[in-house]
Write a protein that holds these residues in place. Structure first.
Motif, short mmCIF file in Angstrom:
data_model
loop_
_atom_site.label_atom_id
_atom_site.label_comp_id
_atom_site.label_asym_id
_atom_site.label_seq_id
_atom_site.Cartn_x
_atom_site.Cartn_y
_atom_site.Cartn_z
N ARG A 192 0.84 -1.18 0.00
CA ARG A 192 0.00 0.00 0.00
C ARG A 192 0.89 1.25 0.00
O ARG A 192 2.08 1.18 0.27
N VAL A 193 0.26 2.40 -0.26
CA VAL A 193 0.99 3.65 -0.10
C VAL A 193 1.34 3.87 1.36
O VAL A 193 2.43 4.32 1.70
N THR A 199 -5.09 0.57 -0.76
CA THR A 199 -4.56 1.09 -2.03
C THR A 199 -5.12 0.26 -3.17
O THR A 199 -5.27 -0.97 -3.07
N ILE A 272 -2.11 11.95 -2.88
CA ILE A 272 -1.30 10.81 -2.44
C ILE A 272 -0.05 11.33 -1.73
O ILE A 272 0.75 12.06 -2.30
N ALA A 393 -9.95 4.15 -1.12
CA ALA A 393 -8.59 3.67 -1.31
C ALA A 393 -7.74 4.73 -2.00
O ALA A 393 -8.24 5.50 -2.83
N ASP A 394 -6.46 4.77 -1.66
CA ASP A 394 -5.51 5.55 -2.45
C ASP A 394 -5.46 4.93 -3.85
O ASP A 394 -5.22 3.72 -3.99
#
Length: 475
Positions: A192-193, A199, A272, A393-394
């Motif tokens: 994930r970020v 993400t 982000i 979600a990103d």
């Protein structure tokens, strides 16, 4: 039963210890693939550890030998509910990088699953055994909740050589094209970020590894006797490398710079945040392409990196002009870059600057991919994830790293959705690799939600107009 029941079943698989027990067995398989040899553990992992649970879920399983000598086998598992129904393809890999056993913290082993607080340690926990175990657990929960019927077909492709650049993957996908025919790819890999938000990424940057080498003479010569009259290959090569990227990391080879960032990609990356975690490195201000945000530099731009530089003996230097020097470099790139022509581009660039003697050799290459952020599947997945975990979600148009997504997006022609269950500080490929338990539990529910929503009537965009359903909340 309902969608809520499916998510509760997925969480129960974690809470009652079922997930831990499954992952514990899987971590114990020493499935290293970066040694250049296909060990018996690679096939044993597929045959002994993945085939039985897949068959219990109604999959027909077939092991495929790798057409590339020394490459690990593949598993194709198919669950067909109807030839007229759409199909989702899932992907994972059961191989891992070398264990590096001696470098793990005291009390930890790469081949044992060890819990310390929220961290579950073991080689493959994050990359990729833990992640595909999450996806399988989410799918099993939906099958239980729906009484054994999904409303669509599922194919799983598991390879055992991703950490060795996926030898044979393209050939197997071409040979088995009919068995792998699908309408969508949903897979997991990478981080994930951040650990705090899910993400969704739609592809990956590509990578070309290349070496620059200058062989001036067969051996070194005393620097006192010959310095000033013999060209130093390390000096020359350092200037050749410096002609590729400036002192702040900006690419100087015009042909290797990417096209302008598309507006939808820029919009997706606008919120982000990169880094900021307790174990993340501090970002270097002013490094890279000027005028871009950190997220744009990482996901929407190209970079040239020097991975290693060698001349003489760095460990014990002597008073000698080295006979040769080498720089191992890498281009990470986005869609629209003429990566196949890198050797010719770099050759022409160096020749124009007087570095004709520097050799250029491409050692590894893989394409970049990026699903259109405005594709209907993206909105569907975003809404499904938000419905399951209560937050958006990103969205990354592509992962900053590289994956064999070009096989699925290009060769098989699929829209590709990737939902990772790891996080940036997971230490994948390093000692002390681990998963975060809360991310596992959330990931199981996210995947159960996605697999449920694929089968909800009129909801998934298997065909035009299917998004008319309002059973998923708006973003």
């Amino acid at each position: 039963m309902t969608r809520t029941d499916a998510l509760a079943s997925a969480a129960a698989y974690f809470d009652d210890g079922g997930f831990f027990a499954d992952l514990q067995r899987r971590i114990a398989f020493r499935t290293e693939s970066d040694t250049g040899t296909a060990t018996p553990a690679l096939e044993a992992y597929l045959r002994s550890e993945l085939v039985p649970p897949l068959e219990a879920l109604g999959f027909g399983c077939e092991l495929i030998a790798n057409p590339v000598a020394g490459g690990g086998p593949f598993l194709i598992a198919r669950r067909i509910e109807g030839a007229e129904l759409p199909t989702v393809l899932s992907y994972g890999h059961g191989d891992v990088v070398s264990g590096q056993d001696a470098h793990w913290a005291e009390g930890l082993s790469p081949w044992s699953l060890t819990v310390r607080g929220e961290r579950w340690y073991g080689r493959g926990t994050a990359d990729n055994k833990g992640q595909h175990t999450v996806n399988l657990g989410g799918l099993a929960a939906v099958l239980r909740a729906r009484g054994g019927r999904l409303g669509y077909n599922v194919t799983w492709l598991i390879e055992m050589g991703e950490e060795a650049a996926s030898p044979g993957l393209q050939a197997v996908c071409e040979q088995q094209r009919e068995k792998l025919r699908a309408d969508l790819l949903i897979a997991c890999d990478g981080p994930r970020v951040s650990a705090t938000r899910p993400t969704l990424f739609l592809g990956s940057r590509g990578a070309v590894n290349f070496s620059l080498r200058l062989r001036a003479r067969p051996r070194g010569y005393h620097s006192g006797n010959w310095g000033g009259v013999l060209a130093n290959p390390a000096t020359v090569l350092s200037h050749a490398v410096a002609s590729l990227a400036d002192a702040r990391g900006r690419i100087l080879v015009e042909a290797l710079r990417p096209p302008p960032i598309p507006a939808p990609v820029r919009a997706a990356l606008a919120d982000i945040a990169i880094g900021g975690g307790a174990e993340d490195p501090a970002l270097d201000a002013g490094w890279g392409e000027p005028g871009l945000s950190p997220a744009e530099r990482l996901m929407a731009w190209n970079t040239i990196e020097v991975l290693a530089f060698g001349a003489g003996s760095a460990e014990r230097p002597v008073n000698a002009i080295p006979g040769q020097a080498v720089a191992h470099c890498q281009l990470r790139f986005v869609v629209g870059t003429p990566w196949q022509a890198l050797a010719q581009i770099v050759r022409a660039h160096l020749d124009a600057r007087g570095f004709e003697q520097v050799e250029v050799e491409v050692t590894l290459a893989g394409a970049a991919t990026r699903l259109d952020v405005e594709n209907p599947w993206v909105d569907w997945a975003q809404r499904s994830i938000a419905h399951s975990c209560g937050q958006r979600a990103d969205l990354l148009p592509n992962l900053a790293g590289s994956l064999p997504n070009d096989v699925f997006a290009g060769q098989l022609g699929l829209p590709t959705l990737w939902v990772p269950h790891s996080y940036p500080a997971c230490a994948q490929h390093a000692p002390n690799e681990h998963l975060l338990a809360p991310l596992v539990r959330e990931g199981l529910q996210l995947m159960a939600g996605l697999y449920w929503d694929l089968g909800a009537e009129g909801q998934a965009p298997w065909q035009a107009g299917a998004l008319s359903s309002t059973s998923l909340p708006s973003l």
